[in-house]
Scaffold this motif. Structure first.
Motif, PDB file in Angstrom:
ATOM      1  N   ALA A 102      -2.019 -11.314  -2.163  1.00  0.00           N
ATOM      2  CA  ALA A 102      -2.574 -12.587  -2.545  1.00  0.00           C
ATOM      3  C   ALA A 102      -1.232 -13.396  -2.830  1.00  0.00           C
ATOM      4  CB  ALA A 102      -3.714 -12.980  -2.735  1.00  0.00           C
ATOM      5  N   GLU A 103      -0.094 -12.781  -2.986  1.00  0.00           N
ATOM      6  CA  GLU A 103       0.846 -13.122  -4.053  1.00  0.00           C
ATOM      7  C   GLU A 103       0.361 -13.002  -5.897  1.00  0.00           C
ATOM      8  OE1 GLU A 103       2.055 -13.539  -0.235  1.00  0.00           O
ATOM      9  OE2 GLU A 103       0.523 -15.087  -0.736  1.00  0.00           O
ATOM     10  N   TRP A 104      -0.245 -12.063  -5.882  1.00  0.00           N
ATOM     11  CA  TRP A 104      -0.898 -12.034  -7.440  1.00  0.00           C
ATOM     12  C   TRP A 104      -0.418 -11.083  -8.087  1.00  0.00           C
ATOM     13  CZ3 TRP A 104      -4.170 -15.486  -9.930  1.00  0.00           C
ATOM     14  CH2 TRP A 104      -5.124 -14.659 -10.793  1.00  0.00           C
ATOM     15  N   GLU A 105       0.163 -11.415  -9.444  1.00  0.00           N
ATOM     16  CA  GLU A 105       1.372 -10.047 -10.114  1.00  0.00           C
ATOM     17  C   GLU A 105       0.337  -8.730  -9.468  1.00  0.00           C
ATOM     18  OE1 GLU A 105       1.545  -8.893 -14.637  1.00  0.00           O
ATOM     19  OE2 GLU A 105       1.581 -10.531 -14.202  1.00  0.00           O
ATOM     20  N   PHE A 106       1.601  -7.833  -9.170  1.00  0.00           N
ATOM     21  CA  PHE A 106       0.585  -6.505  -9.191  1.00  0.00           C
ATOM     22  C   PHE A 106       0.056  -6.003  -8.093  1.00  0.00           C
ATOM     23  CE2 PHE A 106      -0.329  -2.425 -11.121  1.00  0.00           C
ATOM     24  CZ  PHE A 106       0.948  -1.261  -9.802  1.00  0.00           C
ATOM     25  N   GLY A 107      -0.587  -7.761  -7.095  1.00  0.00           N
ATOM     26  CA  GLY A 107      -1.412  -6.526  -6.047  1.00  0.00           C
ATOM     27  C   GLY A 107      -2.483  -6.941  -6.780  1.00  0.00           C
ATOM     28  N   GLY A 108      -2.578  -7.683  -7.932  1.00  0.00           N
ATOM     29  CA  GLY A 108      -4.051  -7.496  -8.430  1.00  0.00           C
ATOM     30  C   GLY A 108      -4.066  -6.929  -9.704  1.00  0.00           C
ATOM     31  N   TYR A 109      -3.416  -5.478  -9.396  1.00  0.00           N
ATOM     32  CA  TYR A 109      -3.736  -4.072 -10.395  1.00  0.00           C
ATOM     33  C   TYR A 109      -3.736  -4.747 -11.746  1.00  0.00           C
ATOM     34  CZ  TYR A 109      -3.550  -1.118  -6.036  1.00  0.00           C
ATOM     35  OH  TYR A 109      -3.835  -0.559  -5.376  1.00  0.00           O
ATOM     36  N   PRO A 110      -4.446  -3.635 -12.412  1.00  0.00           N
ATOM     37  CA  PRO A 110      -4.257  -3.380 -14.146  1.00  0.00           C
ATOM     38  C   PRO A 110      -2.780  -3.663 -14.375  1.00  0.00           C
ATOM     39  CG  PRO A 110      -6.355  -3.253 -14.090  1.00  0.00           C
ATOM     40  CD  PRO A 110      -5.490  -3.467 -12.112  1.00  0.00           C
ATOM     41  N   TRP A 111      -2.102  -4.062 -14.705  1.00  0.00           N
ATOM     42  CA  TRP A 111      -1.210  -3.279 -15.820  1.00  0.00           C
ATOM     43  C   TRP A 111      -0.339  -2.067 -15.893  1.00  0.00           C
ATOM     44  CZ3 TRP A 111      -0.017  -2.055 -20.710  1.00  0.00           C
ATOM     45  CH2 TRP A 111      -1.019  -2.741 -21.680  1.00  0.00           C
ATOM     46  N   TRP A 112      -1.614  -1.877 -16.777  1.00  0.00           N
ATOM     47  CA  TRP A 112      -1.311  -0.495 -17.528  1.00  0.00           C
ATOM     48  C   TRP A 112      -2.750   0.913 -16.401  1.00  0.00           C
ATOM     49  CZ3 TRP A 112      -7.036   1.014 -16.111  1.00  0.00           C
ATOM     50  CH2 TRP A 112      -7.437  -0.040 -15.867  1.00  0.00           C
ATOM     51  N   LEU A 113      -1.927   0.369 -15.338  1.00  0.00           N
ATOM     52  CA  LEU A 113      -2.298   1.195 -14.152  1.00  0.00           C
ATOM     53  C   LEU A 113      -0.889   2.304 -14.222  1.00  0.00           C
ATOM     54  CD1 LEU A 113      -5.002  -0.003 -11.902  1.00  0.00           C
ATOM     55  CD2 LEU A 113      -5.204   1.924 -13.241  1.00  0.00           C
ATOM     56  N   GLN A 114       0.158   1.421 -13.863  1.00  0.00           N
ATOM     57  CA  GLN A 114       1.504   1.774 -14.186  1.00  0.00           C
ATOM     58  C   GLN A 114       1.452   2.851 -15.074  1.00  0.00           C
ATOM     59  OE1 GLN A 114       3.988  -1.250 -12.845  1.00  0.00           O
ATOM     60  NE2 GLN A 114       2.800  -2.491 -13.917  1.00  0.00           N
ATOM     61  N   LYS A 115       1.016   3.186 -16.610  1.00  0.00           N
ATOM     62  CA  LYS A 115       1.565   3.714 -17.878  1.00  0.00           C
ATOM     63  C   LYS A 115       1.267   5.436 -17.641  1.00  0.00           C
ATOM     64  CE  LYS A 115       1.371   2.117 -21.985  1.00  0.00           C
ATOM     65  NZ  LYS A 115       0.645   1.307 -23.045  1.00  0.00           N
ATOM     66  N   ASN A 116       0.113   4.907 -16.791  1.00  0.00           N
ATOM     67  CA  ASN A 116      -0.547   6.948 -16.409  1.00  0.00           C
ATOM     68  C   ASN A 116       0.237   7.230 -15.097  1.00  0.00           C
ATOM     69  OD1 ASN A 116      -1.813   9.017 -15.092  1.00  0.00           O
ATOM     70  ND2 ASN A 116      -4.108   7.993 -15.455  1.00  0.00           N
ATOM     71  N   LYS A 117       1.431   8.468 -15.547  1.00  0.00           N
ATOM     72  CA  LYS A 117       2.343   9.068 -15.096  1.00  0.00           C
ATOM     73  C   LYS A 117       2.163   9.754 -13.756  1.00  0.00           C
ATOM     74  CE  LYS A 117       6.400   8.090 -17.478  1.00  0.00           C
ATOM     75  NZ  LYS A 117       5.784   6.896 -17.636  1.00  0.00           N
ATOM     76  N   ASP A 118       0.536  10.349 -13.883  1.00  0.00           N
ATOM     77  CA  ASP A 118      -0.482  10.762 -12.918  1.00  0.00           C
ATOM     78  C   ASP A 118      -1.126   9.823 -11.577  1.00  0.00           C
ATOM     79  OD1 ASP A 118       0.304  13.434 -13.952  1.00  0.00           O
ATOM     80  OD2 ASP A 118      -1.557  12.942 -15.423  1.00  0.00           O
ATOM     81  N   LEU A 119      -1.102   8.727 -11.470  1.00  0.00           N
ATOM     82  CA  LEU A 119      -1.343   7.698 -10.602  1.00  0.00           C
ATOM     83  C   LEU A 119      -0.236   7.067  -9.796  1.00  0.00           C
ATOM     84  CD1 LEU A 119      -3.977   5.596 -12.546  1.00  0.00           C
ATOM     85  CD2 LEU A 119      -2.242   4.426 -10.682  1.00  0.00           C
ATOM     86  N   GLU A 120      -0.786   7.424  -8.458  1.00  0.00           N
ATOM     87  CA  GLU A 120       0.075   6.234  -7.694  1.00  0.00           C
ATOM     88  C   GLU A 120      -0.964   5.808  -7.045  1.00  0.00           C
ATOM     89  OE1 GLU A 120       2.266   9.267  -4.811  1.00  0.00           O
ATOM     90  OE2 GLU A 120       1.612  11.535  -6.567  1.00  0.00           O
ATOM     91  N   ILE A 121      -1.024   4.177  -6.919  1.00  0.00           N
ATOM     92  CA  ILE A 121      -1.581   3.663  -6.004  1.00  0.00           C
ATOM     93  C   ILE A 121      -2.006   3.940  -4.404  1.00  0.00           C
ATOM     94  CG2 ILE A 121      -0.918   1.275  -8.069  1.00  0.00           C
ATOM     95  CD1 ILE A 121       0.687   0.504  -6.004  1.00  0.00           C
ATOM     96  N   ARG A 122      -2.753   3.225  -4.024  1.00  0.00           N
ATOM     97  CA  ARG A 122      -3.156   3.723  -2.907  1.00  0.00           C
ATOM     98  C   ARG A 122      -2.747   4.628  -2.324  1.00  0.00           C
ATOM     99  NH1 ARG A 122      -0.981  -2.404   0.297  1.00  0.00           N
ATOM    100  NH2 ARG A 122      -3.158  -2.075   1.091  1.00  0.00           N
ATOM    101  N   ARG A 123      -3.324   5.707  -3.283  1.00  0.00           N
ATOM    102  CA  ARG A 123      -3.007   6.982  -2.342  1.00  0.00           C
ATOM    103  C   ARG A 123      -4.529   7.812  -2.773  1.00  0.00           C
ATOM    104  NH1 ARG A 123       2.615   9.841  -2.533  1.00  0.00           N
ATOM    105  NH2 ARG A 123       1.714  10.359  -1.195  1.00  0.00           N
TER     106      ARG A 123
END
Length: 184
Positions: A102-123
């Motif tokens: 929706a042309e929304w920052e980071f597709g609507g995901y919270p920014w802090w998800l990127q801080k978790n090195k074990d986390l891979e989005i949409r997987r």
């Protein structure tokens, strides 16, 4: 306006509302992009155009402002938006993602998800799925009482946005893994 319990289903490839064929005539309105004092007027205009349903995204990062800090008040009052749609006579389709684009920052995901090195989005990833589960749990508290079977206007929820095109773009993820994620 409608407020009695209803039933929405798909039978033989057709939408059925309270036992009768139903054609969805929907427009998109993203409540976070419109100040709440204008919601009713905009929804009334949609109704006047002949629409019977409003579709809206729910942006995860709009409501979980920091890890575990949820805000569903003021302009972020999703329940109020849905109840206003019902007051105007519109059904509601919710598109909560967790990814919405929706042309929304980071597709609507919270920014802090990127801080978790074990986390891979949409997987099919434990860390990601645990975060998604918390989000969906919070969202369910808002939405379940407003589903049509509880007398509300919510007739459908669309999980994940444009996942089919994402699958086509991510050749580095096997189709089997995509399927595992999509059935979670």
């Amino acid at each position: 306006m409608f407020s009695q319990k209803g039933r929405f289903e798909i039978k033989d490839g057709h939408f059925v509302l309270n036992g009768k064929p139903f054609i969805i005539h929907s427009g998109e309105m993203h409540y976070p992009r419109v100040p709440s004092e204008y919601w009713k007027h905009r929804l009334q205009m949609m109704k006047a155009m002949g629409l019977n349903t409003v579709t809206t995204y729910v942006f995860w990062n709009y409501h979980e402002e920091a890890p575990g800090q949820w805000n569903f008040s003021g302009d972020k009052n999703l329940k109020k938006f849905i109840k206003t749609a019902q007051e105007v006579g519109l059904y509601v389709i919710i598109r909560p993602g967790p990814y919405v684009c929706a042309e929304w920052e980071f597709g609507g995901y919270p920014w802090w998800l990127q801080k978790n090195k074990d986390l891979e989005i949409r997987r099919n990833n434990k860390a990601f799925l645990e975060e998604c589960e918390q989000y969906i749990h919070q969202l369910a508290q808002q939405l379940v009482p407003l589903q049509i079977n509880h007398g509300g206007p919510v007739i459908m929820v669309q999980a994940e946005n444009e996942f089919g095109s994402y699958v086509a773009q991510r050749k580095d993820i096997s189709l089997e893994e995509h399927r595992k994620y999509s059935i979670q």
